[in-house]
Design an enzyme around this catalytic site. Structure first.
Site, short mmCIF file in Angstrom:
data_model
loop_
_atom_site.label_atom_id
_atom_site.label_comp_id
_atom_site.label_asym_id
_atom_site.label_seq_id
_atom_site.Cartn_x
_atom_site.Cartn_y
_atom_site.Cartn_z
N HIS A 89 0.78 -1.30 -0.09
CA HIS A 89 0.05 -0.06 -0.02
C HIS A 89 0.77 1.45 0.03
O HIS A 89 1.91 1.23 0.68
CB HIS A 89 -1.02 -0.01 1.16
CG HIS A 89 -1.86 1.18 1.20
ND1 HIS A 89 -2.71 1.57 0.13
CD2 HIS A 89 -2.11 1.94 2.30
CE1 HIS A 89 -3.42 2.70 0.58
NE2 HIS A 89 -3.10 3.03 1.83
N ASP A 116 -3.35 9.06 3.76
CA ASP A 116 -3.55 7.85 3.29
C ASP A 116 -4.91 7.82 3.06
O ASP A 116 -5.87 8.06 3.19
CB ASP A 116 -3.59 7.04 4.81
CG ASP A 116 -3.66 5.49 4.52
OD1 ASP A 116 -3.65 5.15 3.26
OD2 ASP A 116 -3.45 4.41 5.23
N CYS A 161 -4.18 3.36 -4.99
CA CYS A 161 -3.34 3.98 -3.82
C CYS A 161 -2.12 4.72 -4.49
O CYS A 161 -1.94 5.90 -3.92
CB CYS A 161 -2.96 3.14 -2.74
SG CYS A 161 -2.01 1.62 -3.44
#
Length: 503
Positions: free
Chosen positions: A390, A407, A458
């Protein structure tokens, strides 16, 4: 009538005991009075022998005494060890005193122990347990029911998310659920990535569509139930209590109002690129070899294909984009420029593994800033790869005295704040020979950070976080619905090694 038999032969023969026949069993008329006093053979063994005659030696014959042992038993030799009898004859049990006072299971134990003691049952195979005839059908039915229940939970959770602003389709939502479950396992148990999580730094072996973002659909039902309870709980929260705003509250609300006005005045991102730019993107995707270079970074056709829909970004794409941000910051320091860029510094994707795994001293991070002074910069931009699964963005904002973390999955990143604070103190001790003063510094993790709605965007979110921070923007004006456009725009920007002049 002549006879070849000598006188006295019949009498001698009658006095000698009969020997076993060629089949290895005793004569049926053998007297039992000469047998040793031993435990009886269970009646079930007699019934099995009588119901199914076996030619030659039976299954039990391997555990029976030899001919010499049988002869010794008939002759009354008391030194021979106790054993079972062989053959197809019915054996008369020993006197009832030994059979009436010994239980049935004890006789079995004695026979088993005596036979196993001699090691004669080693050739007998144990009976294999056979599955029930409907075992496979039952197992398939259970798996089908579990899959059905899991799909119902996902559907229910999907409807709750749709009511709270989720905009993507059901397939993207399933990939998001799988991605969240995997990240939760990695964060909770600190496990290494499973084989389904392919290395982000690995080169793509084939030109076909990659499935790096795909995970198993077998999501833990407990995870779905927790997510569903969390979604339902958001509807059950009591209304906020009335309060009297303070001066700081009024300033904050005025600031939010100004940002909302700026957001309305700012044009929204388009859905597609201009026709000529889109044609150039198609041409860039058809090229082979090295596509573009900037500073020390370069990308090839395999790297550029990571910007196609549904792909994870690798280090080469993110570092190239960071090098473009750094080049723009160094070249656009003209105070008369229409849009003034901040004085930023960009650390590559290899900075975080060094800091986290080796530390400041062992990782020799002091050499990373040998020619620059990070304390004179406005912002330090840091891309972070968590557990090789991630991407997130982090920043050290000297202008606002904040350690920032952005995030797109909105997970807890306290270890990022802790590691970056430790780095700041170590760097300050190395360069300025004294500890860093953290007075007034805060950890900044905004709740309104744009969130991804699938399991593979992401990296694009991280690049856009860093690009917006380099321009001094406090808010982000993109969302999940803009990812298709932003991927195409990044292909054009990386192919031309400059940013596209667009909203």
């Amino acid at each position: 009538m002549k006879s070849s038999q000598k006188p006295g032969t019949s009498q001698a023969a009658s006095q000698q005991p009969e020997r076993p026949n060629q089949s290895g069993s005793l004569p049926s008329q053998a007297p039992h009075l000469a047998l040793l006093s031993r435990l009886p053979i269970p009646e079930e063994l007699h019934k099995a022998k009588e119901s199914r005659p076996v030619l030659g030696r039976s299954r039990l014959s391997s555990s029976l005494p030899s001919r010499s042992e049988s002869s010794n038993a008939l002759n009354g030799n008391g030194n021979s060890p106790p054993s079972t009898l062989t053959g197809h004859t019915s054996v008369t049990p020993v006197p009832s005193t030994s059979k009436e006072h010994i239980q049935h299971n004890q006789s079995y134990d004695f026979i088993g122990s005596s036979v196993h003691g001699r090691g004669v049952l080693s050739g007998i195979r144990p009976r294999r347990s056979r599955d029930h005839i409907y075992a496979r059908v039952h197992k398939a039915k259970v798996q089908e029911d579990r899959k059905k229940d899991r799909e119902e939970l996902v559907q229910e959770l999907f409807h709750f998310k749709r009511s709270t602003g989720y905009t993507s389709d059901f397939e993207s939502f399933k990939s998001l659920i799988n991605y969240q479950a995997r990240l939760e396992i990695l964060e909770r148990h600190a496990l290494s990535p499973s084989p389904s999580l392919t290395d982000l730094r690995a080169k793509q072996s084939s030109s076909g569509r990659s499935r790096r973002h795909s995970f198993s659909d077998d999501v833990d039902p407990d995870f779905l139930e927790r997510a569903l309870r969390k979604a339902k709980k958001s509807f059950e929260l009591p209304p906020p209590k009335p309060f009297s705003p303070s001066h700081d509250r009024l300033r904050l609300s005025a600031r939010h109002r100004d940002e909302a006005i700026e957001k309305r005045l700012r044009p929204k991102l388009p859905k597609v690129l201009p026709p000529d730019a889109d044609t150039q993107v198609h041409a860039l995707l058809c090229k082979k070899g090295v596509i573009s270079k900037v500073a020390r970074e370069s990308v090839n056709d395999r790297d550029l294909s990571r910007l196609l829909p549904g792909q994870w970004l690798n280090d080469e794409i993110i570092n190239f984009y960071g090098a473009m941000i750094l080049t723009r910051s160094e070249s656009n320091r003209d105070p008369t420029a229409k849009r003034k860029m901040l004085d930023v510094h960009y650390f590559s994707t290899f900075f975080w593994p060094k800091l986290k795994n080796e530390g400041y001293e062992q990782g020799r991070l002091a050499k990373w800033t040998k020619k620059i002074d990070i304390f004179s910069k406005d912002v330090i931009l840091i891309p972070i790869n968590h557990n090789n699964s991630h991407w997130t963005g982090a920043a050290i904002n000297f202008r606002r005295k904040r350690i920032e973390s952005y995030d797109s999955m909105n997970l807890d990143r306290h270890q990022v704040f802790k590691a970056l604070r430790s780095y700041l103190d170590s760097e300050h001790r190395n360069k300025r020979k004294k500890p860093f003063d953290f007075t007034g510094w805060q950890n900044h993790n905004p709740e309104d950070t744009p969130q991804q709605e699938n399991g593979y965007d992401c990296g694009v979110f991280t690049c856009q976080f860093l690009e917006s921070l380099s321009k001094g923007e406090e808010g982000f004006y993109f969302s999940q619905r803009d990812m298709t456009y932003l991927r195409r725009r990044m292909i054009w920007e990386i192919g031309h090694a400059k940013f596209l002049d667009s909203p």
